[in-house]
Design an enzyme around this catalytic site. Structure first.
Site, PDB file in Angstrom:
ATOM      1  N   LEU A  81       0.605  -1.534   0.207  1.00  0.00           N
ATOM      2  CA  LEU A  81       0.275  -0.214   0.147  1.00  0.00           C
ATOM      3  C   LEU A  81       0.542   1.672   0.514  1.00  0.00           C
ATOM      4  O   LEU A  81       2.038   1.526   0.711  1.00  0.00           O
ATOM      5  CB  LEU A  81      -0.785   0.147   1.093  1.00  0.00           C
ATOM      6  N   HIS A  82       0.181   2.024  -1.103  1.00  0.00           N
ATOM      7  CA  HIS A  82       1.010   3.116  -1.327  1.00  0.00           C
ATOM      8  C   HIS A  82       0.586   4.135  -0.063  1.00  0.00           C
ATOM      9  O   HIS A  82      -1.196   3.880  -0.238  1.00  0.00           O
ATOM     10  CB  HIS A  82       0.980   4.194  -2.667  1.00  0.00           C
TER      11      HIS A  82
END
Length: 518
Positions: A463-464
């Site tokens: 995840l960013h």
């Protein structure tokens, strides 16, 4: 090699931006890269939005590994029915959209180039990845992109009062004029008035502006309505004679000068030029070190940590060891994971990371950095570079297989292990497998995400923008033993955009600039 762009033939330009129902447009071009065009457009977007105008940003082609999600990708035959389509645009245009108080759109940045090697990039058209392309081949085929670029510009102009168009690099690169899609050829195609922006802080402004005039042909010179001086510090009266010389030589009037804006560091940077210089946040307490890898992507994921008063985050430049006083090492995203793994080893950072773990230190991997923590990264199809496989750091018992398939997904779910809501987005190309996934970092209602080592000191996720969530970031900092602050990161960005708009209002004649738009 990118396949032919059959849906977007190089037909004659469909129409001009004239007539009722179309927004006024104004284009800002630079005398060089990194002169502050993106910041200027963001500030103007917020300033004119506050005046009640419907404003939209536009940049035909952006080269950056910092991407953001747009949710208006157009469906194509074969797309699954009922599934929301998401695509990528440059982070700078997403920030500009925020300044306009609207959602990011694929039409704001129809072409995004994400560098993977020294001579090639991944090409994203209207949010969709087309593939990897060598620079020489892209130079030949990019003129075929003018039609979709203009269509996107017209799309925005139909829903706005004002479109602020940002150029790329220098608009006076004569050798690129024939295949240009971002500067003067675009200005010609859409009949755009142009303002040139020069960065006085780097020096050479007089030569840059007079040189630009010398290199442009008569028709392009006539499109330039004047010039702006950006990032000024000092006594303006000392530089005024230089402006007299510039205007005398070019015939272009000075449209204003913008003082240095110290809060620019509070806004996400567009590309890795911001990381070329030694970078360290001003906080104190928890020490986070981030190796500066050649193809680092989405490095703005770490901006919220840089803003924390209890965190000293520093980017470790090539040739420097990771300091022994580091508490946490973060491996950020990468546009070319295997190549960055090799670069990490060439710098000796793998030895530093393993020693750090033996001393009880923490390591976090995000997206490509997560994959580096595993045992191997395989790319049999050559998606990110030459086909092959590269041994990972072995800190998590996972394997990564990179494939041409690419999915973008958003996350906004409570983590059942902590009760903390986790937000972010993932750009996935391939599969992550292995026993390490049995100890996930996050457990959501419908799936698990990431992995954690048996000791708990090594964490990785695809995840960013994890740390953009104040709730999650506070929980993570507390878990590391760091002091927790009351930082509201999103409010901080909003405040910086408003200050930037105030800065524009104070230094520039915004009514006069608006009158130049057409």
């Amino acid at each position: 090699m990118i396949p032919p762009l059959a849906p977007f033939p190089d037909t004659p330009w469909p129409r001009r931006l004239t007539g009722a129902g179309h927004a006024k447009c104004l284009m800002l071009q630079g005398t060089a890269s990194d002169v502050g065009k993106s910041m200027l457009v963001a500030g103007l977007c917020r300033a004119y939005t506050r005046r009640g105008l419907r404003v939209r940003p536009f940049k035909a082609q952006n080269m950056s590994n910092n991407a953001a999600l747009a949710l208006d990708v157009e469906p194509l035959p074969g797309d699954p029915a009922g599934v929301p389509l998401q695509g990528e645009i440059g982070r700078a245009q997403a920030l500009q959209a925020r300044a306009c108080k609207v959602a990011p759109s694929i039409h704001m940045n129809p072409v995004l180039l994400k560098p993977q090697t020294e001579v090639g990039s991944q090409v994203v058209l209207r949010g969709r990845v087309l593939g990897a392309c060598p620079a020489r081949e892209y130079h030949k085929m990019r003129r075929t992109l003018m039609t979709p670029i203009l269509e996107s510009l017209y799309h925005l102009s139909d829903e706005a009062d004002l479109v602020l168009v940002e150029g790329a690099g220098s608009g006076a690169e004569a050798y690129l004029r024939a295949s240009d899609i971002t500067n003067m050829r675009l200005a010609e195609a859409a009949d755009l008035p142009v303002i040139l922006v020069s960065d006085i802080d780097r020096g050479g402004t007089t030569a840059a502006l007079i040189g630009s005039h010398a290199l442009l042909d008569d028709a392009d010179r006539a499109r330039v309505r004047g010039y702006l001086i950006n990032k000024f510090r000092g006594d303006w009266s000392i530089f005024q004679p230089a402006c007299d010389t510039i205007t005398e030589r070019t015939g272009w009037p000075l449209l204003g000068w913008l003082r240095w804006f110290p809060d620019a560091t509070r806004l996400p940077a567009e590309d890795t030029l911001a990381l070329e210089r030694p970078t360290e946040s001003g906080g104190s307490g928890l020490v986070i070190s981030v190796p500066r890898l050649p193809r680092v992507a989405n490095f703005d994921d770490l901006d919220p940590l840089s803003a924390e008063p209890s965190v000293r985050l520093r980017w470790i430049q090539p040739g420097m060891p990771i300091p022994a006083d580091t508490d946490v090492i973060i491996l950020p995203g990468s546009q070319s994971t295997r190549a960055d793994l090799e670069a990490l080893r060439q710098e000796g950072w793998d030895i530093d990371i393993l020693a750090h773990v033996r001393r009880g230190g923490r390591v976090v991997g995000l997206s490509g950095g997560f994959h580096m923590l595993g045992t191997v990264v395989r790319d049999p199809h050559g998606v990110e570079g030459p086909a092959g496989e590269t041994r990972g750091l072995g800190l998590l018992d996972i394997e990564t297989l990179i494939t041409p398939d690419r999915t973008l997904t958003e996350c906004d779910s409570p983590d059942r292990t902590t009760g903390v809501r986790v937000t972010g987005f993932e750009t996935r190309s391939g599969q992550v497998t292995g026993p390490g996934l049995e100890r996930p970092w996050f457990v959501f209602d419908d799936r698990t995400e990431g992995a954690v080592s048996a000791t708990g000191r090594v964490q990785g996720s695809g995840l960013h923008r994890l740390f953009c969530s104040d709730v999650f970031r506070t929980h993570w900092l507390a878990d590391t033993g760091a002091a927790v602050s009351s930082l509201d990161y999103e409010a901080r960005i909003e405040e910086a955009l408003d200050r930037l708009a105030d800065h524009m209002e104070a230094d520039l004649d915004l009514d006069a600039l608006l009158a130049l738009a057409r």
